[in-house]
Design a protein around this motif. Sequence first.
Motif, PDB file in Angstrom:
ATOM      1  N   MET A  38      15.623  -3.289 -12.355  1.00 38.48           N
ATOM      2  CA  MET A  38      16.171  -3.018 -11.024  1.00 38.48           C
ATOM      3  C   MET A  38      15.181  -3.425  -9.947  1.00 38.48           C
ATOM      4  N   ALA A  39      15.707  -3.861  -8.805  1.00 41.95           N
ATOM      5  CA  ALA A  39      14.878  -4.133  -7.632  1.00 41.95           C
ATOM      6  C   ALA A  39      14.686  -2.815  -6.882  1.00 41.95           C
ATOM      7  N   VAL A  40      13.534  -2.185  -7.070  1.00 47.19           N
ATOM      8  CA  VAL A  40      13.282  -0.879  -6.468  1.00 47.19           C
ATOM      9  C   VAL A  40      12.476  -0.975  -5.184  1.00 47.19           C
ATOM     10  N   GLY A  41      11.826  -2.117  -4.958  1.00 50.38           N
ATOM     11  CA  GLY A  41      10.996  -2.259  -3.765  1.00 50.38           C
ATOM     12  C   GLY A  41      11.074  -3.660  -3.189  1.00 50.38           C
TER      13      GLY A  41
ATOM     14  N   PRO B 278       3.719   4.888   6.380  1.00 52.58           N
ATOM     15  CA  PRO B 278       5.069   5.361   6.706  1.00 52.58           C
ATOM     16  C   PRO B 278       5.775   5.949   5.493  1.00 52.58           C
ATOM     17  N   ASP B 279       6.829   6.725   5.747  1.00 51.30           N
ATOM     18  CA  ASP B 279       7.667   7.226   4.667  1.00 51.30           C
ATOM     19  C   ASP B 279       8.500   6.084   4.100  1.00 51.30           C
ATOM     20  N   GLY B 280       9.103   6.343   2.948  1.00 51.74           N
ATOM     21  CA  GLY B 280      10.034   5.376   2.379  1.00 51.74           C
ATOM     22  C   GLY B 280       9.368   4.142   1.810  1.00 51.74           C
ATOM     23  N   VAL B 281       8.186   4.318   1.188  1.00 53.48           N
ATOM     24  CA  VAL B 281       7.502   3.177   0.576  1.00 53.48           C
ATOM     25  C   VAL B 281       7.110   3.505  -0.862  1.00 53.48           C
ATOM     26  N   ILE B 282       6.798   2.459  -1.611  1.00 52.99           N
ATOM     27  CA  ILE B 282       6.275   2.549  -2.971  1.00 52.99           C
ATOM     28  C   ILE B 282       4.973   1.766  -3.003  1.00 52.99           C
ATOM     29  N   CYS B 283       3.969   2.279  -3.708  1.00 47.96           N
ATOM     30  CA  CYS B 283       2.706   1.565  -3.854  1.00 47.96           C
ATOM     31  C   CYS B 283       2.544   1.134  -5.307  1.00 47.96           C
ATOM     32  N   ALA B 284       2.181  -0.132  -5.493  1.00 42.75           N
ATOM     33  CA  ALA B 284       1.997  -0.656  -6.856  1.00 42.75           C
ATOM     34  C   ALA B 284       1.130  -1.905  -6.789  1.00 42.75           C
ATOM     35  N   GLY B 285       0.161  -2.002  -7.681  1.00 47.83           N
ATOM     36  CA  GLY B 285      -0.721  -3.160  -7.704  1.00 47.83           C
ATOM     37  C   GLY B 285      -1.828  -3.055  -6.670  1.00 47.83           C
ATOM     38  N   GLY B 286      -2.791  -3.969  -6.754  1.00 50.66           N
ATOM     39  CA  GLY B 286      -3.966  -3.874  -5.904  1.00 50.66           C
ATOM     40  C   GLY B 286      -4.793  -2.663  -6.314  1.00 50.66           C
ATOM     41  N   TYR B 287      -5.615  -2.169  -5.395  1.00 48.33           N
ATOM     42  CA  TYR B 287      -6.367  -0.926  -5.575  1.00 48.33           C
ATOM     43  C   TYR B 287      -7.105  -0.858  -6.908  1.00 48.33           C
ATOM     44  N   GLY B 288      -8.189  -1.604  -6.978  1.00 47.42           N
ATOM     45  CA  GLY B 288      -9.016  -1.553  -8.180  1.00 47.42           C
ATOM     46  C   GLY B 288      -8.573  -2.460  -9.303  1.00 47.42           C
ATOM     47  N   THR B 289      -7.492  -3.212  -9.094  1.00 50.03           N
ATOM     48  CA  THR B 289      -7.065  -4.195 -10.090  1.00 50.03           C
ATOM     49  C   THR B 289      -7.200  -5.575  -9.458  1.00 50.03           C
TER      50      THR B 289
ATOM     51  N   SER C 176       1.199  -1.829 -11.767  1.00 51.18           N
ATOM     52  CA  SER C 176       1.458  -0.428 -12.082  1.00 51.18           C
ATOM     53  C   SER C 176       1.685   0.384 -10.813  1.00 51.18           C
ATOM     54  N   VAL C 177       2.613   1.328 -10.893  1.00 48.03           N
ATOM     55  CA  VAL C 177       2.917   2.196  -9.755  1.00 48.03           C
ATOM     56  C   VAL C 177       1.749   3.149  -9.519  1.00 48.03           C
ATOM     57  N   ILE C 178       1.414   3.343  -8.240  1.00 50.69           N
ATOM     58  CA  ILE C 178       0.286   4.183  -7.840  1.00 50.69           C
ATOM     59  C   ILE C 178       0.802   5.491  -7.252  1.00 50.69           C
ATOM     60  N   ASN C 179       0.157   6.595  -7.603  1.00 54.67           N
ATOM     61  CA  ASN C 179       0.544   7.909  -7.095  1.00 54.67           C
ATOM     62  C   ASN C 179       0.622   7.899  -5.568  1.00 54.67           C
ATOM     63  N   PRO C 180       1.700   8.429  -4.974  1.00 53.48           N
ATOM     64  CA  PRO C 180       1.858   8.408  -3.510  1.00 53.48           C
ATOM     65  C   PRO C 180       0.709   9.070  -2.755  1.00 53.48           C
TER      66      PRO C 180
ATOM     67  N   VAL D  18       1.843  -2.352  -0.812  1.00 54.79           N
ATOM     68  CA  VAL D  18       2.892  -1.462  -0.320  1.00 54.79           C
ATOM     69  C   VAL D  18       4.239  -2.190  -0.273  1.00 54.79           C
ATOM     70  N   TYR D  19       5.267  -1.514  -0.781  1.00 55.40           N
ATOM     71  CA  TYR D  19       6.635  -2.032  -0.821  1.00 55.40           C
ATOM     72  C   TYR D  19       7.562  -1.062  -0.098  1.00 55.40           C
ATOM     73  N   THR D  20       8.603  -1.565   0.520  1.00 55.77           N
ATOM     74  CA  THR D  20       9.669  -0.712   1.033  1.00 55.77           C
ATOM     75  C   THR D  20      10.485  -0.185  -0.143  1.00 55.77           C
ATOM     76  N   ASP D  21      10.731   1.121  -0.154  1.00 53.07           N
ATOM     77  CA  ASP D  21      11.493   1.767  -1.224  1.00 53.07           C
ATOM     78  C   ASP D  21      12.987   1.540  -0.983  1.00 53.07           C
TER      79      ASP D  21
END
Length: 250
Positions: A209-212, A180-191, A165-169, A230-233
Amino acid sequence: MRSLHKFLLFQVLACLGQSAHGSKIIHGDKAPENSMQFMVSVQNDKGHICGGFLVSEDFVMTAAHCDSNHVSVVFGTHNLKDAGGKKRKIERRYKPETYHSVGTGGDIMLLKLSEKAEMDNGVQLIKLPTSEIQLPDNALCQVAGWGLTRTGGEVVDDLRVVDVSVINPNICKNQWPGLPDGVICAGGYGTNKGFCQGDSGGPLVCNGMAVGVVSFNRNRNCNYPNAPNVYTDVSKYLPWIKNILNHTKI
């Protein structure tokens, strides 16, 4: 800000350690044979080192920190021991000029293949965003790769996939000082789901779509990650991507 980036880089390196390359999908399932036919194994002469994905007939996208002694890519199979997998040599690597290290952003790379990948029932491209995107909090996506399935587990040869699941920035920035800027966070963090210690270069797939691009997480505990993955956006690098894809053809 420089000190924050140094702190972040230290945390990233502590996570990557000597296992920076490879793929480790945690608490996932074996990917169905007719799914994720865009997945690629980036390899050196000893085998798999990073994940990647086909974005055109002659280009694979992966992470910039995967730039090492890889010489080829394998695609068209979910099992890396399958002799039916198709192989192409890597002709050239492209990284953003802004990339310096994992912790400072720009962790994305395009690999130009020596020969086009032929599309068929087992080999397909994945779509990229057409403009910058903002994923909603808790959006359900997927990440896939080859390798360990738990801390201290055994390496597997079959492609595995897990929902994340995507995590709030803002939450992610609080957990990652100097993010850094230009990233997406998803998964980990309490899961207990996500990637770990080098599931590098694989795609974060949302709505087909490949978003990250898999970039980094923290520590060696793959069972219960204590910080967001953390993923590159991809959408933040579209002009760079389009320029290379449109002007560098076989």
